[in-house]
Design a protein around this motif. Structure first.
Motif, PDB file in Angstrom:
ATOM      1  N   ARG A 207     -48.015  25.433  71.019  1.00 39.48           N
ATOM      2  CA  ARG A 207     -47.971  25.196  69.566  1.00 39.48           C
ATOM      3  C   ARG A 207     -48.489  26.434  68.869  1.00 39.48           C
ATOM      4  N   PHE A 217     -43.049  24.922  67.965  1.00 40.13           N
ATOM      5  CA  PHE A 217     -43.358  24.431  69.317  1.00 40.13           C
ATOM      6  C   PHE A 217     -42.403  25.086  70.303  1.00 40.13           C
ATOM      7  N   ILE A 255     -46.255  15.491  69.227  1.00 39.04           N
ATOM      8  CA  ILE A 255     -45.259  16.559  69.069  1.00 39.04           C
ATOM      9  C   ILE A 255     -43.848  15.988  69.231  1.00 39.04           C
TER      10      ILE A 255
END
Ligand code: FAD
Length: 396
Positions: A207, A217, A255
């Motif tokens: 990240r 990402f 994420i």
């Protein structure tokens, strides 16, 4: 000369810049409907840095760039298990190093020629016929056009390469990984100027906080974790990433949830391109299309810009005798590029370790790199931060 350049990424606009500066008439043909921006963050240094200086775009690149302070490796509960201060890269490159989104680099190059060079968006070369005095280029949309030369600068999956030299499998060397990247706004937490990563056997998520509340990402995983066929489109790509990274601890679920609304996901194999010849008649390939070094070499953009510069200048030197220019261009660049490819291949085995023990050993090694002299020695061995290549000085 009229020169068609298929692909307006990094190599294509850089070549258009140098050709235009030397009095030629380049035409860029780009498959995307408009100039592609955004994308993953690249490290930029070496000869490419010098070319950027010669193009007068360095101040803009540095303004768009970041100077990351640290690589921080976390375990599945977010505790620090390794990493090192990343000023080692800056130090080894003598301060000539920056990190910036690939799209910002490409757009900065493109802006230098945008108003002076014809660009055909939403189109691609679909056929090539070599004639005595020119090359006839068919386009997917619209009539065929004649050019003195055709350059394939259309990346890893080059259409020009396929049309002239043959199918991709003949030239692609797979390094055993898949890569995916995407960007979201408003993600939390953020760690400014820190490259935060979490690895499990065969897979790693990173990240990276960017300006304007954006976060990028980067997912890398071993090819054997995705036995099926290549995903096509964002829905299938999201499914693959969920199946490989779901339940892997740290922030993986958050994420993956953030990914659900993202349409623009980059996904590809990590591969190199190796060819015996980069040109045939009036057609030549540059950048990833000819000799991709892969993300493991970390210098593909700089090499693409160097190739663009050298090709344009060899054409000048040979007074537009394309055969002589292509020959000397290839002789000059090939050993340098092949050295970069070999370095990336060596790194491939250990880039994302296959086992927990391998990850533990890598984490310990990165801890040692807290000591500057060890960091200099280890990075200096694995990545050629200083380029062993003398950039030709052509006549002004
Ligand atoms: C995740 C990742 C990380 C990377 N990290 C780094 C790094 O740290 N440092 C670094 O220097 N490099 C890095 N690279 C490599 C770098 O991005 C490439 O080497 C570089 O972009 C190559 O430039 P190019 O112009 O040859 O190709 P590209 O940048 O891929 O551009 C090709 C262009 O051609 C267009 N195109 C494709 N097909 C067609 C067609 N049929 N017709 C017309 N147009 C077409 C595409 O839309 C694109 O605009 C990384 C790559 C990846 C994937």
């Amino acid at each position: 000369m009229k020169v068609a350049i298929n692909g307006a990424g990094v190599a294509g606009p850089a070549l258009a810049y140098w050709l235009h500066r030397n009095g030629h008439e380049p035409t860029l043909i780009e498959r995307a409907p408009s100039f592609r921006t955004g994308g993953y963050v690249i490290d930029f240094w070496g000869v490419g840095y010098t070319i950027a200086e010669r193009m007068g775009i360095l101040p803009e690149l540095l303004k768009a760039g970041y100077r990351f302070r640290e690589l921080r490796l976390l375990d599945d509960r977010g505790r620090k298990v390794g990493g090192f201060p990343t000023d080692v890269f800056w130090r080894l490159a003598g301060g000539r190093f920056t990190s910036l989104p690939r799209g910002d680099l490409a757009a900065t190059i493109y802006r230098t020629i945008e108003d002076r060079v014809e660009t055909i968006f939403g189109n691609s070369v679909s056929g090539i016929e070599e004639m005595d005095e020119c090359v006839r280029v068919s386009l997917e949309h619209g009539p065929a056009r004649d050019f003195d030369l055709l350059v394939g600068a259309d990346g890893l999956h080059s259409a020009v390469r396929r049309l002239v030299f043959g199918t991709e499998d003949r030239f692609e060397k797979r390094l055993g990984y898949r890569v995916a990247t995407f960007e979201v706004r408003g993600y939390r937490p953020r760690d400014e100027l820190v490259y935060v990563a979490h690895a499990l056997p065969g897979r790693q998520i990173a990240r990276i906080a960017l300006r304007d509340d954006r976060t990028m990402f980067l997912f890398i995983f071993r090819a054997e974790l995705m036995p099926g066929s290549e995903p096509s489109g964002p829905t299938e790509t999201r499914a693959v990433l969920r199946s490989v990274f779901g339940g892997t601890g740290w922030e993986s679920e958050r994420i993956l949830a953030a990914m659900e609304d993202v349409e623009d996901i980059y996904f590809d194999r990590v591969s190199q391109i190796k060819m015996e010849r980069w040109s045939s008649g009036r057609v030549i390939l540059i950048g990833d299309a000819a000799c991709a070094v892969s993300l493991l070499a970390g210098e593909g953009t700089g090499l693409a810009m160097t190739e663009a510069y050298a090709l344009a200048e060899e054409l000048e030197r040979a007074k537009c005798d394309h055969r002589a220019a292509f020959e000397s261009y290839e002789q000059r660049l090939r050993p340098f590029v092949e050295g970069k490819q070999k370095a990336a291949e060596r790194l491939a085995a250990s880039f994302v370790p296959r086992t927990s023990l391998g990850i533990w050993a890598r984490n310990q090694a990165t801890r040692l790199m807290g000591l500057p002299w060890i960091a200099d020695w280890m990075i200096g061995r694995s990545v050629s931060v200083r380029d062993d290549f003398e950039l030709p000085e052509y006549a002004e």
